[in-house]
Scaffold this motif. Sequence first.
Motif, PDB file in Angstrom:
ATOM      1  N   TYR A 127     -28.150 -14.769 -11.291  1.00 34.25           N
ATOM      2  CA  TYR A 127     -28.717 -15.246  -9.803  1.00 34.25           C
ATOM      3  C   TYR A 127     -27.360 -14.932  -8.796  1.00 34.25           C
ATOM      4  CZ  TYR A 127     -32.728 -17.257 -11.882  1.00 34.25           C
ATOM      5  OH  TYR A 127     -33.969 -17.308 -12.357  1.00 34.25           O
ATOM      6  N   THR A 128     -26.181 -15.058  -9.575  1.00 35.69           N
ATOM      7  CA  THR A 128     -24.995 -14.398  -8.750  1.00 35.69           C
ATOM      8  C   THR A 128     -25.140 -12.963  -8.412  1.00 35.69           C
ATOM      9  OG1 THR A 128     -23.573 -16.195  -9.783  1.00 35.69           O
ATOM     10  CG2 THR A 128     -22.473 -14.297  -8.487  1.00 35.69           C
ATOM     11  N   GLU A 131     -28.116 -12.336  -5.925  1.00 38.04           N
ATOM     12  CA  GLU A 131     -27.981 -12.602  -4.595  1.00 38.04           C
ATOM     13  C   GLU A 131     -27.116 -11.537  -4.056  1.00 38.04           C
ATOM     14  OE1 GLU A 131     -25.764 -15.636  -1.744  1.00 38.04           O
ATOM     15  OE2 GLU A 131     -25.746 -16.116  -3.831  1.00 38.04           O
ATOM     16  N   ASP A 144     -31.411 -15.646  -0.526  1.00 37.49           N
ATOM     17  CA  ASP A 144     -31.619 -16.991  -0.320  1.00 37.49           C
ATOM     18  C   ASP A 144     -32.281 -17.621  -1.700  1.00 37.49           C
ATOM     19  OD1 ASP A 144     -29.863 -16.719   2.086  1.00 37.49           O
ATOM     20  OD2 ASP A 144     -32.002 -16.900   3.460  1.00 37.49           O
ATOM     21  N   ARG A 147     -29.898 -17.706  -4.537  1.00 30.04           N
ATOM     22  CA  ARG A 147     -28.863 -18.690  -4.220  1.00 30.04           C
ATOM     23  C   ARG A 147     -29.392 -20.389  -4.444  1.00 30.04           C
ATOM     24  NH1 ARG A 147     -24.329 -19.069   0.574  1.00 30.04           N
ATOM     25  NH2 ARG A 147     -23.628 -17.306  -0.791  1.00 30.04           N
ATOM     26  N   SER A 151     -28.168 -22.999  -7.618  1.00 33.69           N
ATOM     27  CA  SER A 151     -27.811 -24.254  -7.599  1.00 33.69           C
ATOM     28  C   SER A 151     -28.434 -25.318  -8.396  1.00 33.69           C
ATOM     29  CB  SER A 151     -27.920 -24.556  -5.838  1.00 33.69           C
ATOM     30  OG  SER A 151     -29.071 -24.611  -5.701  1.00 33.69           O
TER      31      SER A 151
END
Length: 392
Positions: A127-128, A131, A144, A147, A151
């Motif tokens: 996911y890092t 993004e 978005d 990100r 989280s």
Amino acid sequence: MTWYTVRWQPAGTRLFLWVMPSPGVTTLRGEPMAGWVQYAMSPTVSAWLSQHFYLHWQYSQDREFLKDRAYPYLREVAVFLDSISVRDADGRRKLPICASPEIYDNSLKAWFLTMTNYDLALIRFVYTAAEDCARELGLNGEADRWRTILSEWPSFDLDDDRALTFAKGFPYNESHRHFSNQMAIHPLGLIDRSKGETDRQIIDATIQKLDDVGPAHWCGYSYSWLGNIKARNMDGEGAAKALKIFAEHFCLPNTFHANGDRTRQGYSNYTYRPFTLEGNFAFASGIHEMLIQSHTGIVRLFPAIPASWKDVSFERLRTVGAFLVSAQRKDGKVSSITIESEKDGVLRLAKPGDGQYTEAGGKTLDDENGVWNIEMKAGEKIRIACKVMTTE
């Protein structure tokens, strides 16, 4: 091609149908092979493969590859992991069952009902990176989304000493050949010294735990992996020692990795000789990490060199940003640097110690908190020479 496999939850009460885009053990044609199912058919294998796509983009700056190959793969893996995740009692995302190669081998205990740091590191990386790639392509809505999903996953589990565990309730308290619990440190770089004191504490505590527990059940590749981890921790002495043990005690005279301690000098309880390749590749990677690092976006020359390596040089090693760097170190000081750029971009180079530096090409070496920002064009080549400052 999509592969399907059925797994039983260890409690034996629920049946999960897992869809895996990439098997972990394959033929040369990509067909799945037999193996311990926890690892051969792990759903996060696709996440580990995604790092290779991401690194190819980072080191080549090939935007066509980013658009057509890297981001599409990362996006599909991100969608896949999103679709198979569930929520725990606190509302955090998790996988229904996890593993951590090759902890507990092929036993029932090898299935974890809580997130392993191995699976979590790979998921957080996806996911890092997704993004980052989406923003690079101007897809801010997708960025978005990645990100937000990132989280929703938990933080890494640590023991009372702040060392990385295998999973919650499973500390690293026994020697094991595979440092899968430390993926976040290397190769993924999610935990890095450059990020501050918290990360430094985790890295130091995790390495200390390795040293304290000892190498009884390590293999040769454990030492070459340790060399990479210690190099990332800027420990040149430790990196060189680990790689030297690998080369001298776990490799045959023809350089083949024998996996076990062929010299029977106590570096492992294993003294067998099954030939494997990954240890040699990791050894080469470890040397590279000692000579130059750029995974943080800042190029650092000779970041993990033992004090005894006074005279060292390398030629045309590739960095993030599609730069080819050559450097020479004499009498313990960097004496010359040559940089070739394959793409337009700004090279961020950590100033290599004290000295008077001159650049052949008319550029100004502006020092910003110990980092030079050097703007370069595709095909450009510059040389930086150093005259070491002395005092009377």
